[in-house]
Design a protein around this motif. Structure first.
Motif, PDB file in Angstrom:
ATOM      1  N   GLU A   1       0.858   4.129  -3.038  1.00  0.00           N
ATOM      2  CA  GLU A   1       0.791   5.623  -2.858  1.00  0.00           C
ATOM      3  C   GLU A   1       1.760   6.341  -3.585  1.00  0.00           C
ATOM      4  O   GLU A   1       1.504   7.510  -3.916  1.00  0.00           O
ATOM      5  N   ARG A   2       3.202   5.976  -3.172  1.00  0.00           N
ATOM      6  CA  ARG A   2       4.120   6.738  -3.845  1.00  0.00           C
ATOM      7  C   ARG A   2       4.127   6.746  -5.415  1.00  0.00           C
ATOM      8  O   ARG A   2       4.156   7.751  -6.143  1.00  0.00           O
TER       9      ARG A   2
ATOM     10  N   ARG B   1     -10.116  -0.466  -3.469  1.00  0.00           N
ATOM     11  CA  ARG B   1      -8.920  -0.958  -3.862  1.00  0.00           C
ATOM     12  C   ARG B   1      -8.880  -1.472  -5.303  1.00  0.00           C
ATOM     13  O   ARG B   1      -8.160  -1.302  -6.129  1.00  0.00           O
TER      14      ARG B   1
ATOM     15  N   HIS C   1      -1.265   9.113  -4.520  1.00  0.00           N
ATOM     16  CA  HIS C   1      -2.306   9.168  -3.633  1.00  0.00           C
ATOM     17  C   HIS C   1      -2.404   7.746  -3.020  1.00  0.00           C
ATOM     18  O   HIS C   1      -2.214   6.841  -3.441  1.00  0.00           O
ATOM     19  N   PRO C   2      -3.241   7.826  -1.763  1.00  0.00           N
ATOM     20  CA  PRO C   2      -3.259   6.243  -0.951  1.00  0.00           C
ATOM     21  C   PRO C   2      -4.476   5.591  -1.955  1.00  0.00           C
ATOM     22  O   PRO C   2      -5.111   6.013  -2.938  1.00  0.00           O
ATOM     23  N   VAL C   3      -4.340   4.239  -1.456  1.00  0.00           N
ATOM     24  CA  VAL C   3      -5.187   3.386  -2.380  1.00  0.00           C
ATOM     25  C   VAL C   3      -6.738   3.758  -2.132  1.00  0.00           C
ATOM     26  O   VAL C   3      -7.396   3.504  -3.138  1.00  0.00           O
ATOM     27  N   GLY C   4      -7.138   4.227  -1.021  1.00  0.00           N
ATOM     28  CA  GLY C   4      -8.353   4.549  -1.040  1.00  0.00           C
ATOM     29  C   GLY C   4      -9.325   3.420  -0.757  1.00  0.00           C
ATOM     30  O   GLY C   4      -8.952   2.263  -0.343  1.00  0.00           O
TER      31      GLY C   4
ATOM     32  N   ALA D   1       0.805  -1.242   0.085  1.00  0.00           N
ATOM     33  CA  ALA D   1      -0.031  -0.060  -0.012  1.00  0.00           C
ATOM     34  C   ALA D   1       0.783   1.185   0.030  1.00  0.00           C
ATOM     35  O   ALA D   1       0.626   2.300  -0.670  1.00  0.00           O
ATOM     36  N   GLY D   2       1.730   1.259   1.106  1.00  0.00           N
ATOM     37  CA  GLY D   2       2.860   2.425   0.906  1.00  0.00           C
ATOM     38  C   GLY D   2       3.426   2.682  -0.403  1.00  0.00           C
ATOM     39  O   GLY D   2       3.590   3.985  -0.877  1.00  0.00           O
TER      40      GLY D   2
END
Length: 484
Positions: free
Chosen positions: A353-354, A364, A358-361, A349-350
């Motif tokens: 995001e990179r 998914r 943006h985050p996965v949210g 997940a991290g």
């Protein structure tokens, strides 16, 4: 065959298509029978139905109706049934009448010492967390929970588990599987699919591979094969700071297929000390010809690591990028701009995001598909439920429920990368290689762990036994088909 999962709107449309079966209540009766039979089977397995105690937590609408009719069926089998009505003014009146006529009781709170509880609060139309009154009821529940259609508090399409939400031991669903049954598999427990007469449904945007399918398609040597024709995979991984990443990744590639594994990097001595069959070189340029590359685990993110990644990406063979390689891609997006050969990214997940910015949210599956299409690559998002999407629009996302979290251990991703890279070298597509690797990785975690935590070394040693288990399941499926 693969297993497909559908949206709530697709489920509703399939129900409407049944016409009179829906309008007459036949579908509800079939659903109620399925719930009652599931609970009864559990009771019988633990001593029988007569005199046992079952609680119902009943919401409004059809989900509550299914639950009440199921309770009536259980009561007729000698079960003491207690129902809490969360919204008495909107209860399914026919279901409530059937429950009362069968001897079921409406109570203000569930009694203690129940043998099972049925969650009939909301179905696929529900949204958000449990309301306070429902949350209070379930906070006191200690018996096994049977959810009708979905655990309440779980979003049907995204699998988001709100807080609070019901955690089911068994989820009884009807006709076709919902997306949340895979995306929130841990919350759903064992999913039992009841045939209530829905027709065939097309257009699934989420699917998963069965063990039989993975076992059947796993590449094994044929009569004319040699070490080259079975796939040569190159591994660019590890560094003086992280030599173990190279050992785990190359070892996983060796265990996954019967071809050849080449290692190109700075810790060749460490790799050879564990796996003398590996062909070692200092750089990718000196490694010789390969059919696929794995690059990134423990590689570092300095200029030398970036140069090695550029060299690998300049080739015309499939490339899997993991760990530090993903960090480098996120820092220098143009690394992928000239790629035409298949590429597989395997972020957690991290790292996602990179890469995405943006985050996965919450959704998914949609997020994985969007990133894959934007970058023109295949993306495998790691997690308890792994999700894989290719760059082509319109194709379903492939999910794999690991069935446990034993693989959540340091070095586990290095093992997954090695398995998937070896499969790429055999000629499998990026989506197929990723899907099969995710499944064998999950099975290996179960095999290696037993009932105790495991490290990545034991996970690595369980890869071959896991493949053997999957191949045996495939052979069993063939025998069952032949004997029909």
């Amino acid at each position: 065959m693969s297993v497909d999962y559908f949206t709530a709107s697709a489920v509703r449309a399939a129900e409407v298509e049944t016409g009179e079966l829906l309008r007459s209540g036949v579908l509800m009766q079939r659903a109620a029978a399925g719930v009652a039979n599931s609970v009864a089977a559990y009771l019988v397995s633990s001593g029988g139905c007569y005199g046992r105690r079952v609680g119902l937590v009943v919401g409004s609408g059809d989900n509550g109706g299914d639950t009440l009719f199921a309770g009536a069926r259980l009561a007729r089998r000698g079960v003491a049934v207690f129902a809490v009505l969360l919204n008495p003014s909107r209860v399914h009146t026919a279901g409530l009448g059937a429950l009362r006529r069968s001897g079921g009781r409406v109570v203000g709170a569930l009694p203690a010492n129940l043998d099972a509880v049925v969650d009939g609060v909301v179905g696929i139309g529900g949204s958000g967390p449990l309301r306070p009154d429902a949350a209070t009821v379930f906070a006191a529940v200690t018996a096994p929970v049977f959810a009708v259609d979905l655990p309440s508090g779980v979003d049907a399409d995204t699998g988001v588990v709100h807080s609070p939400a019901v955690r089911a031991d068994v989820t009884v669903t009807f006709g076709i599987r919902r997306k949340a049954h895979l995306l929130a598999a841990a919350q759903c427990g064992r999913v039992e699919l009841i045939d209530i007469g829905l027709g065939e449904v097309d257009g699934a945007d989420l699917t998963s591979w069965t063990d039989e399918e993975v076992g059947r398609r796993w590449p094994v040597p044929g009569p004319a094969d040699d070490k080259y024709t079975q796939g040569v995979v190159g591994v660019v991984a590890g560094s003086p700071h992280y030599p173990g990443a190279a050992v785990l990744c190359t070892g996983a590639a060796i265990h996954a297929t019967s071809g050849m594994t080449r290692y190109a990097g700075s810790v060749g001595a460490e790799v050879l000390s564990r796996f003398p069959e590996v062909v070692v070189s200092a750089t990718p340029q000196a490694a010789g010809r390969v059919q696929a590359w794995v690059v990134g685990p423990g590689l570092g993110t300095d200029h030398d690591a970036r140069d090695r990644l550029r060299t690998v990406l300049a080739t015309d063979v499939p490339v899997l990028i993991d760990a530090d390689g993903l960090t480098l891609v996120a820092q220098t997006p143009d690394l992928l701009s000239s790629r035409t050969a298949p590429t597989l990214l395997t972020p957690h997940a991290g790292e996602f995001e990179r890469l995405a910015g943006h985050p996965v949210g919450d959704d998914r599956a949609a997020a994985v598909g969007e990133l894959a299409q934007r970058l023109g690559v295949t993306v495998l998002l790691k997690g308890r439920t792994t999700l894989i999407a290719g760059p082509q629009a319109g194709l379903p996302v492939v999910g794999n429920d690991a069935g446990s979290s034993w693989a959540a251990t340091a070095g586990s991703g290095d093992v997954l990368a090695g398995v998937a890279g070896a499969l790429l070298a055999t000629g499998l597509s990026t989506v197929d290689a990723a899907s099969m690797a995710a499944r064998v990785h999950a099975v290996a975690a179960q095999v290696g762990a037993g009932d105790a935590p495991l490290g990545a070394s034991r996970l690595l040693d369980a890869i071959s036994p896991a493949i053997a288990r999957l191949r045996r399941s495939s052979a069993g499926a063939v025998v069952r088909q032949w004997n029909r």
